[in-house]
Write an enzyme that holds these catalytic residues in place. Structure first.
Site, PDB file in Angstrom:
ATOM      1  CB  SER A 139       4.572  -2.635   1.902  1.00  0.00           C
ATOM      2  OG  SER A 139       4.293  -1.253   1.710  1.00  0.00           O
ATOM      3  CE1 TYR A 149       0.883  -2.831   6.242  1.00  0.00           C
ATOM      4  CE2 TYR A 149       2.470  -1.348   5.223  1.00  0.00           C
ATOM      5  CZ  TYR A 149       1.483  -2.304   5.109  1.00  0.00           C
ATOM      6  OH  TYR A 149       1.105  -2.756   3.864  1.00  0.00           O
TER       7      TYR A 149
END
Length: 258
Positions: A139, A149
């Site tokens: 990401s 994350y």
């Protein structure tokens, strides 16, 4: 036995994983579809078999567990997997301080541990066969400080680059995909609103199309979308205090939208 190439896709029941499955099925790939949602996974497998005339196997596995990871590793050991796409996601509704350590560990296991184990299992077999491709969905958050994350995605990015380096003299390609915001169910499932203007949101089809193109070209890092490619190019020179400030602001907005 089918002579078609076979792709294994994790997180295949929705979003980006579903997009990869549809695209590769249309290209004539047989599929091994992995996810936790048995109903949606089975429906997708049946639909693709009917419409695209390929073989699609639905494998229900929770990659936040040891048993789930082992089950998929066994498939990689037993079948010829030509393309592996590690796409399974895991989002948290709370901040680091508001989330239990068990849930943080589960997220890291899905986003980092499972990716590492499945990639290594596939890479060893692909290298021995002399062909294959691995796509690990990281990401653009990997360059930020947006909680566990971002930390897990950063780890996956570096791991993917390292594995690509070890395989640089082989026909096996390894690519990390760094998408920005994508129009999927990810945010609605977390109960948060989509931040920012609509123009920053990419479609699943665009991300799938551009990342597959880059992987087939042998690129180690793929950043779909021109705007996001520019952001990724600039990110390394942004002072970390500014990056931390921007990441914290996003986190606060996310918390208020819960």
């Amino acid at each position: 036995m089918s002579r078609r190439p076979r792709a294994l896709i994790t997180g295949a029941s929705s979003g980006l994983g579903r997009g990869y499955a549809r695209t590769l099925a249309a290209e004539g790939y047989d599929l091994v579809l992995v996810a936790r949602d048995e109903t949606r996974l089975s429906e997708l497998a049946e639909q693709l078999q009917t419409t695209q005339h390929i073989l699609a196997e639905a494998v229900v596995a929770d990659l936040s567990t040891r048993d789930g990871i082992d089950a998929v590793v066994e498939i990689i050991a037993a079948q010829q997997i030509d393309v592996l796409i590690n796409n399974a996601g895991f989002g948290l509704r709370g901040t680091l301080l508001d989330t239990g350590i068990a849930e943080l560990n589960e997220q890291d296991r899905v986003l980092t541990g499972a990716v590492r184990e499945l990639s290594l299992a596939a890479a060893r077999r692909m290298r021995a066969r002399g062909r294959g491709g691995i796509i690990n969905v990281s990401s653009l958050a990997a360059v930020t400080t947006m909680g566990q994350y971002a930390a897990s995605k950063a780890s996956t990015l570096v791991f993917t680059e390292a594995l690509a380096g070890e395989l640089r003299d082989s026909p096996v390609t390894v690519t990390a995909v760094l998408p920005g915001f994508i129009r999927t169910e990810f945010h609605s499932r977390l109960g948060v609103e989509r931040p920012g203007p609509g123009l920053i949101w990419l479609s699943v089809d665009q991300v799938v199309r551009e990342s597959l193109r880059d992987a087939r070209a042998g690129k180690v890092v793929s950043v779909p979308g021109l705007g996001y490619r520019l952001a990724a190019f600039v990110a390394p020179v942004v002072p970390r205090p500014i990056m931390r400030w921007g990441s914290t602001g996003f986190s606060f907005a996310r918390t208020r939208n819960r």
